[in-house]
Design a protein around this motif. Structure first.
Motif, PDB file in Angstrom:
ATOM      1  N   ALA A  94       0.836  -1.212   0.000  1.00  0.00           N
ATOM      2  CA  ALA A  94       0.000   0.000   0.000  1.00  0.00           C
ATOM      3  C   ALA A  94       0.864   1.254   0.000  1.00  0.00           C
ATOM      4  N   ILE A  95       1.970   1.211   0.721  1.00  0.00           N
ATOM      5  CA  ILE A  95       2.879   2.360   0.770  1.00  0.00           C
ATOM      6  C   ILE A  95       3.505   2.600  -0.600  1.00  0.00           C
ATOM      7  N   VAL A  96       3.983   1.538  -1.240  1.00  0.00           N
ATOM      8  CA  VAL A  96       4.608   1.680  -2.563  1.00  0.00           C
ATOM      9  C   VAL A  96       3.571   2.139  -3.594  1.00  0.00           C
ATOM     10  N   THR A  97       2.362   1.611  -3.523  1.00  0.00           N
ATOM     11  CA  THR A  97       1.298   2.038  -4.442  1.00  0.00           C
ATOM     12  C   THR A  97       0.988   3.515  -4.238  1.00  0.00           C
ATOM     13  N   ALA A  98       0.883   3.945  -2.993  1.00  0.00           N
ATOM     14  CA  ALA A  98       0.616   5.359  -2.703  1.00  0.00           C
ATOM     15  C   ALA A  98       1.740   6.245  -3.235  1.00  0.00           C
ATOM     16  N   ALA A  99       2.976   5.820  -3.028  1.00  0.00           N
ATOM     17  CA  ALA A  99       4.116   6.585  -3.533  1.00  0.00           C
ATOM     18  C   ALA A  99       4.122   6.622  -5.055  1.00  0.00           C
ATOM     19  N   SER A 100       3.764   5.512  -5.689  1.00  0.00           N
ATOM     20  CA  SER A 100       3.695   5.465  -7.159  1.00  0.00           C
ATOM     21  C   SER A 100       2.620   6.412  -7.684  1.00  0.00           C
ATOM     22  N   ASP A 101       1.479   6.425  -7.023  1.00  0.00           N
ATOM     23  CA  ASP A 101       0.401   7.333  -7.420  1.00  0.00           C
ATOM     24  C   ASP A 101       0.826   8.789  -7.251  1.00  0.00           C
ATOM     25  N   LEU A 102       1.468   9.092  -6.144  1.00  0.00           N
ATOM     26  CA  LEU A 102       1.955  10.457  -5.919  1.00  0.00           C
ATOM     27  C   LEU A 102       2.992  10.849  -6.960  1.00  0.00           C
ATOM     28  N   LEU A 103       3.843   9.911  -7.331  1.00  0.00           N
ATOM     29  CA  LEU A 103       4.853  10.182  -8.356  1.00  0.00           C
ATOM     30  C   LEU A 103       4.183  10.677  -9.631  1.00  0.00           C
ATOM     31  N   GLU A 104       3.124  10.011 -10.051  1.00  0.00           N
ATOM     32  CA  GLU A 104       2.428  10.418 -11.278  1.00  0.00           C
ATOM     33  C   GLU A 104       1.689  11.744 -11.105  1.00  0.00           C
ATOM     34  N   GLU A 105       1.155  11.985  -9.923  1.00  0.00           N
ATOM     35  CA  GLU A 105       0.361  13.190  -9.687  1.00  0.00           C
ATOM     36  C   GLU A 105       1.205  14.437  -9.453  1.00  0.00           C
ATOM     37  N   THR A 106       2.341  14.276  -8.759  1.00  0.00           N
ATOM     38  CA  THR A 106       3.094  15.449  -8.312  1.00  0.00           C
ATOM     39  C   THR A 106       4.557  15.456  -8.740  1.00  0.00           C
ATOM     40  N   GLY A 107       5.004  14.381  -9.366  1.00  0.00           N
ATOM     41  CA  GLY A 107       6.414  14.263  -9.692  1.00  0.00           C
ATOM     42  C   GLY A 107       7.203  13.771  -8.497  1.00  0.00           C
ATOM     43  N   LEU A 108       8.473  13.549  -8.715  1.00  0.00           N
ATOM     44  CA  LEU A 108       9.336  12.994  -7.681  1.00  0.00           C
ATOM     45  C   LEU A 108       9.391  13.880  -6.439  1.00  0.00           C
ATOM     46  N   VAL A 109       9.344  15.176  -6.634  1.00  0.00           N
ATOM     47  CA  VAL A 109       9.414  16.098  -5.499  1.00  0.00           C
ATOM     48  C   VAL A 109       8.236  15.921  -4.540  1.00  0.00           C
ATOM     49  N   GLY A 110       7.110  15.452  -5.042  1.00  0.00           N
ATOM     50  CA  GLY A 110       5.930  15.272  -4.213  1.00  0.00           C
ATOM     51  C   GLY A 110       5.883  13.953  -3.464  1.00  0.00           C
ATOM     52  N   VAL A 111       6.853  13.088  -3.727  1.00  0.00           N
ATOM     53  CA  VAL A 111       6.898  11.796  -3.029  1.00  0.00           C
ATOM     54  C   VAL A 111       7.674  12.007  -1.732  1.00  0.00           C
ATOM     55  N   THR A 112       6.943  12.400  -0.707  1.00  0.00           N
ATOM     56  CA  THR A 112       7.524  12.614   0.614  1.00  0.00           C
ATOM     57  C   THR A 112       6.923  11.608   1.585  1.00  0.00           C
ATOM     58  N   MET A 113       7.614  11.396   2.671  1.00  0.00           N
ATOM     59  CA  MET A 113       7.089  10.476   3.683  1.00  0.00           C
ATOM     60  C   MET A 113       5.762  11.012   4.230  1.00  0.00           C
ATOM     61  N   GLN A 114       5.658  12.311   4.410  1.00  0.00           N
ATOM     62  CA  GLN A 114       4.415  12.909   4.912  1.00  0.00           C
ATOM     63  C   GLN A 114       3.271  12.682   3.925  1.00  0.00           C
TER      64      GLN A 114
END
Length: 189
Positions: free
Chosen positions: A11-31
């Protein structure tokens, strides 16, 4: 009594993958990932030690998906078209694994090797065993370069992009197929 698990590594990796597409790498934060999966950031550290490892896990999951998608590719055109479709569907993930910026965490070698199996098989069928690696690198470089430029809006001179894709793919495939399978002569000065 132990605390119940509120999220999983998947679930964490999926959430990070989704954020990557939505916000770019800069948006993939732990928060941001913690917010997405409904936990507090310290809870993520029970599964992922830091942001760099999280990005590496996203890259590894991406390469696993690419390997699965290309596993049954029937020739260079099928493989390249599959990669192009993936790039259009998940442009940030494509960039993460194909053209990472310096300092960006990358997938571990076992994931890169597994994802390369299809391109090596297709290249071996095209040029034979001796030059399969070189052919795979050439085909990958052309495909990744075209897709990266396409996604970035770099083709601005007009013309039909689909025609350019087919033209380039046909020419690169023909050039590889006609290459000498033996050792090439050393370059002359």
């Amino acid at each position: 009594m132990p605390t119940p698990e509120r999220t999983s590594l998947d679930a964490i990796v999926t959430a990070a993958s989704d954020l990557l597409e939505e916000t770019g790498l800069v948006g993939v934060t732990m928060q941001a990932v913690a917010d997405r999966v409904g936990v507090r950031p310290p809870s993520l550290y029970k599964r992922v030690e830091n942001r760099e490892r999280l990005i590496q896990l996203v890259a590894e999951a991406t390469l696993t998906e690419v390997g699965r998608l290309t596993a049954d590719a029937e020739g260079p055109a099928d493989l390249a078209n599959t990669m192009r479709a993936f790039g259009h569907r998940r442009p940030a993930a494509f960039q993460l694994v194909m053209t990472p910026s310096p300092g960006t965490p990358v997938a571990g070698d076992p994931f890169r090797v597994a994802a390369s199996a299809s391109i090596l098989r297709v290249s071996r069928d095209l040029v034979g065993d001796t030059r399969a690696l070189e052919a795979a690198r050439t085909l990958t470089a052309w495909t990744a370069g075209f897709i990266t430029m396409e996604l970035g809006g770099s083709f601005r001179l007009g013309g039909d992009l689909e025609d350019a894709w087919r033209f380039g793919l046909e020419r690169i495939t023909a050039a590889l197929a006609s290459a000498d399978d033996g050792e090439s002569a050393a370059p002359r000065d």
